[in-house]
Scaffold this active site. Structure first.
Site, PDB file in Angstrom:
ATOM      1  N   CYS B 187       0.809  -1.221   0.000  1.00 45.09           N
ATOM      2  CA  CYS B 187       0.000   0.000   0.000  1.00 45.09           C
ATOM      3  C   CYS B 187       0.840   1.268   0.000  1.00 45.09           C
ATOM      4  O   CYS B 187       0.304   2.368  -0.105  1.00 45.09           O
ATOM      5  CB  CYS B 187      -0.937  -0.005   1.200  1.00 45.09           C
ATOM      6  SG  CYS B 187      -1.593  -1.635   1.541  1.00 45.09           S
ATOM      7  N   THR B 294       2.015  -8.883   9.337  1.00 43.58           N
ATOM      8  CA  THR B 294       0.583  -8.587   9.374  1.00 43.58           C
ATOM      9  C   THR B 294       0.231  -7.293  10.104  1.00 43.58           C
ATOM     10  O   THR B 294      -0.708  -6.613   9.735  1.00 43.58           O
ATOM     11  CB  THR B 294      -0.189  -9.734  10.045  1.00 43.58           C
ATOM     12  OG1 THR B 294       0.556 -10.143  11.196  1.00 43.58           O
ATOM     13  CG2 THR B 294      -0.354 -10.883   9.110  1.00 43.58           C
ATOM     14  N   HIS B 327      -3.120   7.908   5.820  1.00 43.79           N
ATOM     15  CA  HIS B 327      -3.287   6.598   5.193  1.00 43.79           C
ATOM     16  C   HIS B 327      -4.700   6.111   5.539  1.00 43.79           C
ATOM     17  O   HIS B 327      -5.413   5.628   4.680  1.00 43.79           O
ATOM     18  CB  HIS B 327      -2.201   5.642   5.693  1.00 43.79           C
ATOM     19  CG  HIS B 327      -2.199   4.339   4.972  1.00 43.79           C
ATOM     20  ND1 HIS B 327      -2.113   4.246   3.601  1.00 43.79           N
ATOM     21  CD2 HIS B 327      -2.291   3.061   5.421  1.00 43.79           C
ATOM     22  CE1 HIS B 327      -2.142   2.971   3.238  1.00 43.79           C
ATOM     23  NE2 HIS B 327      -2.259   2.223   4.322  1.00 43.79           N
ATOM     24  N   THR B 331      -8.981   0.286   9.253  1.00 43.27           N
ATOM     25  CA  THR B 331      -8.751  -0.908  10.079  1.00 43.27           C
ATOM     26  C   THR B 331      -8.453  -0.426  11.495  1.00 43.27           C
ATOM     27  O   THR B 331      -7.965   0.690  11.689  1.00 43.27           O
ATOM     28  CB  THR B 331      -7.562  -1.765   9.588  1.00 43.27           C
ATOM     29  OG1 THR B 331      -6.358  -0.992   9.672  1.00 43.27           O
ATOM     30  CG2 THR B 331      -7.757  -2.217   8.158  1.00 43.27           C
ATOM     31  N   GLU B 338      -1.594   5.206  13.353  1.00 43.54           N
ATOM     32  CA  GLU B 338      -1.310   6.419  12.589  1.00 43.54           C
ATOM     33  C   GLU B 338      -1.615   7.674  13.424  1.00 43.54           C
ATOM     34  O   GLU B 338      -0.846   8.637  13.417  1.00 43.54           O
ATOM     35  CB  GLU B 338      -2.110   6.447  11.279  1.00 43.54           C
ATOM     36  CG  GLU B 338      -1.710   7.631  10.396  1.00 43.54           C
ATOM     37  CD  GLU B 338      -2.348   7.606   9.015  1.00 43.54           C
ATOM     38  OE1 GLU B 338      -3.262   6.810   8.778  1.00 43.54           O
ATOM     39  OE2 GLU B 338      -1.912   8.412   8.162  1.00 43.54           O
ATOM     40  N   LYS B 359      -9.985   7.573   1.781  1.00 38.83           N
ATOM     41  CA  LYS B 359     -10.380   6.166   1.632  1.00 38.83           C
ATOM     42  C   LYS B 359     -11.807   5.969   2.130  1.00 38.83           C
ATOM     43  O   LYS B 359     -12.454   4.984   1.796  1.00 38.83           O
ATOM     44  CB  LYS B 359      -9.414   5.257   2.379  1.00 38.83           C
ATOM     45  CG  LYS B 359      -8.017   5.204   1.735  1.00 38.83           C
ATOM     46  CD  LYS B 359      -7.135   4.154   2.357  1.00 38.83           C
ATOM     47  CE  LYS B 359      -5.764   4.102   1.705  1.00 38.83           C
ATOM     48  NZ  LYS B 359      -4.863   5.176   2.162  1.00 38.83           N
ATOM     49  N   HIS B 364      -9.664   1.810  -0.813  1.00 37.73           N
ATOM     50  CA  HIS B 364      -8.204   1.716  -0.750  1.00 37.73           C
ATOM     51  C   HIS B 364      -7.673   1.266  -2.110  1.00 37.73           C
ATOM     52  O   HIS B 364      -7.915   0.135  -2.527  1.00 37.73           O
ATOM     53  CB  HIS B 364      -7.824   0.715   0.342  1.00 37.73           C
ATOM     54  CG  HIS B 364      -6.375   0.709   0.705  1.00 37.73           C
ATOM     55  ND1 HIS B 364      -5.385   1.211  -0.101  1.00 37.73           N
ATOM     56  CD2 HIS B 364      -5.751   0.245   1.819  1.00 37.73           C
ATOM     57  CE1 HIS B 364      -4.211   1.054   0.486  1.00 37.73           C
ATOM     58  NE2 HIS B 364      -4.403   0.478   1.659  1.00 37.73           N
ATOM     59  N   PHE B 423       1.370  -3.355   4.112  1.00 31.99           N
ATOM     60  CA  PHE B 423       1.602  -4.695   4.670  1.00 31.99           C
ATOM     61  C   PHE B 423       3.088  -5.018   4.640  1.00 31.99           C
ATOM     62  O   PHE B 423       3.770  -4.738   3.654  1.00 31.99           O
ATOM     63  CB  PHE B 423       0.896  -5.748   3.813  1.00 31.99           C
ATOM     64  CG  PHE B 423      -0.497  -6.040   4.264  1.00 31.99           C
ATOM     65  CD1 PHE B 423      -0.728  -6.659   5.479  1.00 31.99           C
ATOM     66  CD2 PHE B 423      -1.573  -5.702   3.468  1.00 31.99           C
ATOM     67  CE1 PHE B 423      -2.015  -6.935   5.897  1.00 31.99           C
ATOM     68  CE2 PHE B 423      -2.875  -5.980   3.879  1.00 31.99           C
ATOM     69  CZ  PHE B 423      -3.091  -6.598   5.101  1.00 31.99           C
TER      70      PHE B 423
END
Lengths: 428, 437
Positions: B187, B294, B327, B331, B338, B359, B364, B423
């Site tokens: 990303c 992850t 970003h 999630t 962030e 987003k 995304h 990721f």
């Protein structure tokens, strides 16, 4: 404009290849003219036109990693396992003490290609959802029953950036981290980028690498459709013949090459062994005449290094072993060295190890660093009947001593993406 | 701003293909209106997937941008999005004509993309896989697979899945003969590409670089992979409310697709040819979490070093930043970490800086996200309007910044920060500034 005070040197090497999975065996194999190309044994290749490859039959990543790191291997495809195994070798070789360096200034820049899927991992899902008509999968079933029988971390095994990420995790390298995906030239572009990062003072130490296994049934099937692969299955070690008029096509392989590129002051301070200096880099593109882009790449790299045509011992070429590409490369090199006292000499190790995609350039760069360290140049294999349309002198037969301090490395893709680097012998 | 670099980099052209429009004006208008581009997935039958919605680009035809698009005949959608956005960016920069008349040196005009991987031929790949496999014995017949695959896979589309092809097509078609790179750092890819492209100009390797990214993962294996990782929102009841960055009820990201391309140019070069300067690209930094594949590092060590590095590279202080394009994936972990990282680097200034995530509206765009988000920052500075974070309803005590909730805001920003985190622990931050001469 370039910060010349920050010079890059190579202070560690790791190589995994079909002719050796440690530096010494690899180097002796290059000098002895050993070929790692053989009939594929990892799977049954009998339905493929090309049934040979530079395969690492006995590779087991567990043998390279410390016990505590081994359980991570579960989430890594073979290509990523090659990367982490080779990174451990390179770190060991560099003797860098990770507790004594600033880890936020320790970067990882890799070349990588498509990480080939391991087919059994989605085979249960595919079997549940296969429809009678060829080429039809029942997506409604896939969304329910299919998803249930695939491992949760499945996708992470195949993301191209996982080579550099897994390496950064294992070695706590928190600096700049990138994955460049320009096929055969990716690893050389990675070296150029690492050099820029070091010069702009964002890192002191970078792992520049690449890894790729193309000895995979999906990879081989796909690539057999669009690459001019050799069908010289009867005599595998003679199939790949760079610059030779008896060429039979490309031969794929697998492996990894990693260089530790370090700022020279940083290296000296920790008493590192220096294999070579990296003095210049250039890259260019030409979609129709690769010779032009190869020539320009070499000229830019040599100008940056401040090197004249007569200072260069030889060019370590890509040596693809296909007619069009060999001729482009030879013409590009010859044009860049026009006016030199002696005709420029060229060698390539492609015929020893095969085409390694994202790891081709870094495995070849490792051979350049070893040449500069040991003062010996490996000869090109299978060069028996020169192609008259390749206007370069190919080093063949047996290794010869290094006579001049600089070596130029070239790599390119048949699509026209080209790069060159200038490396120098390090005089202690 | 300190001037530590001799060669300054300006943006002279931009182009996009997004779920909210395939030109910059349409996209930016939609962003200011707070429109959602999310709907049921049409690219394939996703009706039974845990996530059956996404922000798709509809009605896209490469031929509306490029008359002779024969070289893209077998290309994946990534490559086609890239070509359309690149054409817009080059035209916007006044270059399509200029290049034909030889006004710029093609050899010093590079390409640096963060463009996504090709898309597997899902149906043929999985059908041949099933056909070569015996579930009762779990034996796989590789020879049968090779034979079947060679019969059913399409030569041209397989060749074009390779990761170097998107950048090759752009360079070949538009005659950009300088250095040619593509990076793929999940990303963060197109932001990283733009940052490294800037460095290629700074050090003098290029005068101009076409930089950006393109991506679509709205295909069976893409949605499968992200659903298995439980990274996607599964809010099937309210798809347009599913992407809710920084909202307490967020449950994952929503996939989008598209491309963003920019023409980066050395300032004097741009002035000399009379180019229209849209903004100045002033700062870039990238780091790795080196933590887990992850999850982000829980204290945001990589993100903090990255944001801090980019501000220093630009020579601006946090209080000079007038807008942060986050970003902001929606999630749980990303948005918390962030916010933490912004607060850590910005200190007192974090209380006042407006932050939003587009987003929430276009999903995304994965590798392409950073480029489109940087373009959004440029438009925000040019128009004096900041896009909102939509679907912001339930404040999360761990996300306590000013997220420009739900409504666009008029505010003059002179410097913007754009974050991209991927990721594997990939972090990239860019700083873009109003061009003031």
């Amino acid at each position: 404009m370039v910060n010349d005070s920050r010079r890059g040197v190579v202070t560690g090497l790791g190589v995994l290849s079909s002719i050796g999975s440690d530096l010494e065996t690899f180097w002796q194999g290059l000098l002895a003219g050993k070929s790692g190309i053989k009939r594929i044994g990892l799977f049954d290749p009998s339905e493929l036109p090309c049934q040979i490859a530079g395969e690492m039959t006995d590779f087991d990543a567990k043998n390279f990693l410390e016990k505590k790191d081994r359980k991570q291997l579960r989430v890594m495809a073979r290509t990523i396992q090659l990367a982490v195994a080779c990174a451990q070798s390179a770190i060991n070789n560099s003797k860098v003490d990770k507790s004594a360096i600033n880890l936020t200034r320790f970067g990882v820049i890799f070349g990588a290609g498509m990480v080939a899927m391991e087919l059994p991992e989605t085979a249960d899902a595919a079997a549940v959802c296969q429809m009678p008509e060829r080429g039809k999968i029942d997506l409604k079933l896939w969304g329910t029953k299919g998803l249930e029988v695939i491992q949760p971390l499945w996708m992470l095994r195949y993301l191209p950036n996982m080579l550099a990420c897994q390496v950064s995790i294992l070695h706590d390298a928190q600096g700049p981290n990138n994955t460049i995906t320009q096929d055969d030239v990716a690893g050389l572009l990675a070296l150029g980028e690492a050099l820029r990062i070091m010069r702009r003072d964002h890192a002191d130490l970078l792992m520049v690498g690449g890894a790729e296994s193309r000895v995979n049934p999906l990879s081989m099937t796909r690539q057999s459709l669009f690459l001019p692969l050799s069908t010289h299955n009867a005599d595998p070690s003679k199939a790949l013949r760079p610059f030779d008029s008896g060429r039979t096509g490309l031969v794929l392989g697998e492996g990894s090459g990693i260089l530790l590129v370090e700022e020279i002051g940083h290296a000296k301070k920790r008493g590192a062994e220096i294999y070579a200096e990296v003095n210049g880099f250039g890259a260019a593109f030409n979609g129709t005449d690769q010779a032009d882009a190869i020539e320009r790449s070499i000229r830019i790299a040599m100008a940056q290094a401040g090197v004249s045509v007569d200072d260069v011992d030889h060019v370590n070429a890509s040596g693809m072993g296909t007619e069009k590409e060999d001729r482009f490369e030879a013409r590009g090199i010859a044009a860049a060295f026009k006016g030199s006292k002696d005709p420029i000499e060229v060698t390539t190790i492609k015929a020893h190890v095969g085409h390694l995609g994202g790891s081709s350039a870094t495995v070849e760069l490792a051979s350049v660093a070893l040449s500069l360290r040991h003062g010996v140049v490996p000869a090109t294999l299978n060069y028996n009947s020169p192609d008259a349309s390749c206007p370069v002198r190919v080093i063949s037969g047996s290794p010869r001593p290094l006579r001049k301090p600089f070596v130029v490395k070239t790599s390119f893709t048949s699509a026209g993406q080209c790069a060159a680097a200038v490396l120098r012998r390090h005089d202690v | 701003m300190s001037r530590k670099y001799q060669r300054r980099i300006v943006i002279t052209g931009m182009g996009v293909v997004t779920p909210l429009g395939d030109d910059i004006d349409t996209m930016f208008k939609a962003l200011l209106e707070g429109r959602s581009g999310v709907g049921p997935i049409r690219n394939f039958d996703a009706s039974t997937f845990p996530t059956n919605f996404a922000a798709e680009v509809h009605g896209f035809q490469l031929s509306s941008w490029i008359k002779d698009c024969s070289r893209w005949e077998h290309s994946g959608i990534n490559s086609k999005f890239a070509a359309a956005a690149a054409k817009q960016a080059l035209a916007n920069s006044g270059l399509i004509e200029g290049m034909n008349s030889g006004k710029v040196d093609r050899n010093r005009f590079g390409v640096y993309l963060g463009s996504g991987e090709g898309i597997h031929d899902f149906h043929n790949l999985m059908w041949e896989t099933a056909n070569s496999y015996d579930p009762s014995t779990r034996k796989f017949d590789y020879a049968k697979f090779c034979k079947g695959g060679r019969e059913s896979f399409h030569v041209g589309s397989e060749a074009d899945q390779e990761l170097h092809t998107t950048a090759m097509h752009l360079a070949a078609y538009f005659g950009l003969n300088g250095p040619n790179f593509n990076c793929l750092t999940a990303c963060a890819a197109s932001s990283q590409a733009i940052g490294e492209a800037m460095d290629l100009i700074r050090i003098g390797d290029c005068d101009m670089v076409l930089a950006g990214g393109s991506h679509s993962m709205i295909h069976p294996l893409g949605v499968t992979g992200f659903n298995l990782l439980t990274a996607l929102s599964t809010n099937k009841a309210n798809p347009q409310g599913a992407s809710r960055p920084f909202d307490k009820e967020r449950d994952g990201f929503v996939l989008g697709e598209g491309a963003g391309m920019l023409v980066l140019e050395e300032l004097e070069h741009a002035k000399k040819r009379g180019a229209n300067i849209l903004a100045e690209l002033t700062g870039y930094f990238s780091t790795a979490d080196a933590f887990r594949v992850t999850d982000s590092h829980p204290e945001g060590r990589g993100a903090i070093a990255c944001i801090d590095g980019a501000l220093k590279d630009a020579g601006v202080t946090p209080s000079q930043i007038g807008y942060v394009n986050a970003h902001g994936t929606s999630t749980q972990v990303n948005d918390r970490v962030e916010s933490l990282a912004v607060k850590h680097v910005f200190g007192e200034a974090a209380k006042h800086v407006p932050v939003s995530s587009i987003k929430s509206m276009m999903g995304h765009l994965i590798a392409a996200a950073g480029a489109v988000e940087l373009i959004t920052c440029v438009e925000a500075m040019r128009t004096g309007w900041l896009p909102p974070t939509i679907n912001y309803e339930h404040p999360d005590p761990e996300c306590d910044l000013d997220y420009i909730p739900n409504k666009a805001r008029q505010s003059k920003a002179l410097h913007c920060l754009s974050n991209s985190f991927g990721f594997g622990g990939q972090n990239t931050s860019l700083v873009v500034s109003a061009f003031t001469g």
